[in-house]
Motif scaffolding. Structure first.
Motif, PDB file in Angstrom:
ATOM      1  N   ARG A 128       0.836  -1.197   0.000  1.00 17.80           N
ATOM      2  CA  ARG A 128       0.000   0.000   0.000  1.00 17.80           C
ATOM      3  C   ARG A 128       0.874   1.252   0.000  1.00 17.80           C
ATOM      4  O   ARG A 128       1.985   1.248   0.535  1.00 17.80           O
ATOM      5  CB  ARG A 128      -0.936   0.006   1.205  1.00 17.80           C
ATOM      6  CG  ARG A 128      -1.734  -1.272   1.372  1.00 17.80           C
ATOM      7  CD  ARG A 128      -2.660  -1.200   2.563  1.00 17.80           C
ATOM      8  NE  ARG A 128      -3.727  -0.215   2.342  1.00 17.80           N
ATOM      9  CZ  ARG A 128      -4.589   0.170   3.276  1.00 17.80           C
ATOM     10  NH1 ARG A 128      -4.499  -0.330   4.506  1.00 17.80           N
ATOM     11  NH2 ARG A 128      -5.536   1.041   2.996  1.00 17.80           N
ATOM     12  N   ASP A 186       0.154  -4.462  10.722  1.00 21.92           N
ATOM     13  CA  ASP A 186      -0.304  -5.495   9.789  1.00 21.92           C
ATOM     14  C   ASP A 186      -0.665  -4.925   8.419  1.00 21.92           C
ATOM     15  O   ASP A 186      -1.148  -5.658   7.544  1.00 21.92           O
ATOM     16  CB  ASP A 186      -1.492  -6.267  10.369  1.00 21.92           C
ATOM     17  CG  ASP A 186      -2.740  -5.399  10.547  1.00 21.92           C
ATOM     18  OD1 ASP A 186      -2.714  -4.196  10.180  1.00 21.92           O
ATOM     19  OD2 ASP A 186      -3.751  -5.916  11.061  1.00 21.92           O
ATOM     20  N   SER A 187      -0.455  -3.605   8.248  1.00 18.10           N
ATOM     21  CA  SER A 187      -0.673  -2.899   6.973  1.00 18.10           C
ATOM     22  C   SER A 187      -2.139  -2.746   6.588  1.00 18.10           C
ATOM     23  O   SER A 187      -2.444  -2.170   5.538  1.00 18.10           O
ATOM     24  CB  SER A 187       0.067  -3.596   5.806  1.00 18.10           C
ATOM     25  OG  SER A 187       1.450  -3.652   6.052  1.00 18.10           O
ATOM     26  N   LYS A 188      -3.059  -3.206   7.420  1.00 18.15           N
ATOM     27  CA  LYS A 188      -4.471  -3.168   7.046  1.00 18.15           C
ATOM     28  C   LYS A 188      -5.158  -1.857   7.402  1.00 18.15           C
ATOM     29  O   LYS A 188      -6.201  -1.533   6.837  1.00 18.15           O
ATOM     30  CB  LYS A 188      -5.209  -4.330   7.719  1.00 18.15           C
ATOM     31  CG  LYS A 188      -4.749  -5.706   7.240  1.00 18.15           C
ATOM     32  CD  LYS A 188      -5.500  -6.818   7.955  1.00 18.15           C
ATOM     33  CE  LYS A 188      -5.036  -8.188   7.466  1.00 18.15           C
ATOM     34  NZ  LYS A 188      -5.750  -9.290   8.168  1.00 18.15           N
ATOM     35  N   ARG A 189      -4.586  -1.111   8.337  1.00 21.94           N
ATOM     36  CA  ARG A 189      -5.228   0.125   8.787  1.00 21.94           C
ATOM     37  C   ARG A 189      -4.308   1.312   8.534  1.00 21.94           C
ATOM     38  O   ARG A 189      -3.085   1.158   8.444  1.00 21.94           O
ATOM     39  CB  ARG A 189      -5.591   0.023  10.272  1.00 21.94           C
ATOM     40  CG  ARG A 189      -6.368  -1.223  10.638  1.00 21.94           C
ATOM     41  CD  ARG A 189      -6.779  -1.207  12.094  1.00 21.94           C
ATOM     42  NE  ARG A 189      -7.801  -0.193  12.323  1.00 21.94           N
ATOM     43  CZ  ARG A 189      -8.220   0.178  13.546  1.00 21.94           C
ATOM     44  NH1 ARG A 189      -7.669  -0.365  14.625  1.00 21.94           N
ATOM     45  NH2 ARG A 189      -9.160   1.089  13.673  1.00 21.94           N
ATOM     46  N   ASP A 211      -8.781   4.900   8.804  1.00 22.90           N
ATOM     47  CA  ASP A 211      -9.302   4.004   7.769  1.00 22.90           C
ATOM     48  C   ASP A 211     -10.246   4.744   6.823  1.00 22.90           C
ATOM     49  O   ASP A 211     -11.303   4.231   6.426  1.00 22.90           O
ATOM     50  CB  ASP A 211      -9.999   2.805   8.405  1.00 22.90           C
ATOM     51  CG  ASP A 211      -9.064   1.992   9.291  1.00 22.90           C
ATOM     52  OD1 ASP A 211      -7.862   1.925   8.963  1.00 22.90           O
ATOM     53  OD2 ASP A 211      -9.528   1.442  10.307  1.00 22.90           O
TER      54      ASP A 211
END
Length: 547
Positions: free
Chosen positions: A402, A438-441, A457
């Motif tokens: 990302r 974890d790179s998700k948020r 987010d």
């Protein structure tokens, strides 16, 4: 009755635990631990906080005298506390400062005064990386020596400032000293060599602690000593650089108007100049590069091979990707500029953003801003994206998948772009975008109408300041190690607080600059504030409670 198979039993227990956890919710439990009074006459700019955030110390006035207050306990009474001498050990268990009483100086460690001396090297009070040792320079009766764990070392006529070092491991200790006009290197307590002078800050250990180097002078020439072996002598030598893993070293040699890079003791080609602060090693230590000047042109030398000549090459380059596999630099020719990545020049532009490009953590992706005309285009992996009035502050996620950056739509409006998706318009963006581990948020602080809000987010959090109100400033924005929680410090009017998962804490009177809102593992947040005339350690813990 037949026994339940072990694997089935474990599965049943796991299912039961998961079912119980699903019926619970996470609550925040806040604790305030007093760290002592903020004494009258305290110098707030002197406040230091231990690395673990659990202790605080500062300097305070007592009439014409000065004291140090550590966790609310006053230490001594002195005529002077030496500026910037207050410090905690890396493990936060020890604390020292330097002071003067009358015409005598002493170092105070854990509240215990050391022996008084005529003078101290006030810039050299160093803890070993494991916090087990402390060393500093002192003078008594006209002689200088090192005080190591309270024991005085051999006497010298001088010990230069800035030349005391521990190795990172931290088994080794070294310094430079001189008797008369003869300088020596003291490595692990053993005197080495005889020299005329030492270069300032020219003594260092390699990152792995196995090697050491010093920049010395003898017979009107300068040389680099590595592991006790003298290198060739030159009119001047530059600073020594070890590779990140410590196995290699490099420096610049200067004779007259010519300069050469010396890599692992081997001279390279002599040029008209080598850029300051170079050569640079790749993170894995396998490669090196530097900018050289030759006949009015600039070129990059990569592992000994010359690149093409350019009119000039930008500062901050060449730079390597985090994995060491790629290298890039900015180069000008005929008043046009390009980014050279892996030896290949890209498109030529009017100008590029300042500094090197941004590589992803895995080294596979590369991004920078370029200006073909008046606007900025984002160039990702060699492909031009959309254009903005300006764009920059590129950040890749930890997994390299990302990308986020800040963009100016016009003179008044800023926004953040994440994965190519435009966020809301604001008056400004406060600090860089922060990705979760974890790179998700993703989160960032933004400004509108003089107030700050948190964007999490992609959604603007209306409760950034608590009570559904924006705040006046955001500080130390961070995710927890498990990526589930987000916290930051906030200013509300003239008060200070913290916000954890959108829940604002109590209001406090001050938030020392040395403090920070930080996570201690996945389930605990801590910071030091000032409340009702006291320093307080504020901790917020996440606990499960039945829903």
């Amino acid at each position: 009755m037949r026994p339940v198979p072990r694997l089935l039993l474990l599965a049943l227990l796991f299912a039961a635990a998961a079912s119980w956890a699903a019926g619970c919710k996470t609550i925040q439990v806040t604790t305030e631990t007093p760290l002592g009074k903020v004494m009258p006459g305290v110098a707030m700019e002197s406040v230091v906080v231990s690395p673990d955030g659990r202790h605080v110390a500062c300097e305070a006035a007592r009439g014409e005298k000065r004291v140090v207050v550590a966790d609310g306990v006053e230490i001594g009474e002195y005529d002077k506390i030496f500026e910037e001498s207050l410090r905690f050990s890396p493990d936060s268990r020890h604390f020292l400062f330097a002071a003067r009483r009358g015409d005598r100086r002493m170092v105070v460690i854990d509240g215990v005064e050391g022996k008084p001396y005529d003078a101290l090297g006030v810039k050299d009070f160093i803890f070993s990386p494991d916090s087990r040792h402390v060393a500093y320079r002192a003078i008594l009766g006209g002689k200088w020596f090192i005080v190591f764990d309270g024991k005085e070392g051999p006497k010298y006529d001088g010990i230069p400032d800035g030349l005391l070092v521990f190795s990172a491991d931290p088994k080794r200790f070294a310094y430079v000293a001189h008797r008369g006009e003869h300088y020596c290197l003291v490595i692990d307590g053993v005197e080495r060599g005889s020299y005329d002078q030492a270069n300032q800050k020219g003594l260092k250990f390699s990152p792995d602690g196995l090697r050491w180097a010093a920049e010395m002078r003898r017979g009107g020439k300068e040389l680099v000593v590595v592991d006790g072996v003298d290198g060739n002598r030159y009119e001047h030598v530059g600073h020594v650089f070890f590779s990140p893993r410590g196995g290699r070293y490099a420096y610049v040699a200067i004779n007259g108007r010519k300069q050469a890079a010396v890599i692992d003791g081997v001279e390279g080609k002599w040029y008209d100049g080598v850029a300051e602060g170079q050569p640079v090693f790749s993170p894995d230590g396998l490669h090196y590069a530097y900018i050289a000047s030759c006949e009015g042109k600039r070129l990059v030398v990569f592992d000994g091979a010359e690149g093409p000549p350019y009119d000039t090459i930008g500062k901050g380059t060449p730079c390597f990707s985090p994995d060491g596999s790629r290298m890039a630099y900015r180069a000008w020719r005929n008043n046009r500029i390009t980014m050279v990545v892996d030896g290949e020049p890209g498109r030529w532009y009017e100008t590029l953003n300042e500094g090197p490009p941004t590589f992803s953590p895995d080294g596979r992706r590369c991004v920078y801003g370029a200006q073909p005309e008046e606007e900025t285009v984002v160039v990702l992996d060699g492909v031009e994206g959309r254009s903005w009035r300006a764009a920059g502050y590129f950040v890749f996620s930890p997994d390299s998948q990302r990308l986020a950056y800040q963009a100016w739509r016009n003179k008044e409006t800023m926004l953040t772009v994440v994965d190519g998706v435009e966020g809301p318009d604001f008056d400004g963006i406060a600090g860089n975008v922060v990705f979760s581990p974890d790179s998700k948020r993703v989160a960032y602080a933004a400004e509108r109408g003089g107030k700050h809000v948190l964007v999490l987010d992609g959604a603007e959090q209306k409760s950034a300041g608590g009570l559904n109100e924006p705040c006046d400033g955001v500080r130390n924005l961070a995710f927890s190690p498990d990526s589930r929680h987000v916290a930051y410090g906030a200013k509300v009017g003239e008060k200070h607080t913290y916000v954890v998962d959108g829940v604002r804490g109590a209001l406090y009177d001050d938030f020392p600059r040395a403090s920070a809102v930080a996570f201690d593992g996945p389930s605990r947040v801590r910071a030091v504030f000032v409340k009702d005339g006291r320093f307080v350690l504020v901790t917020v813990e996440f606990r499960l409670a039945l829903g």
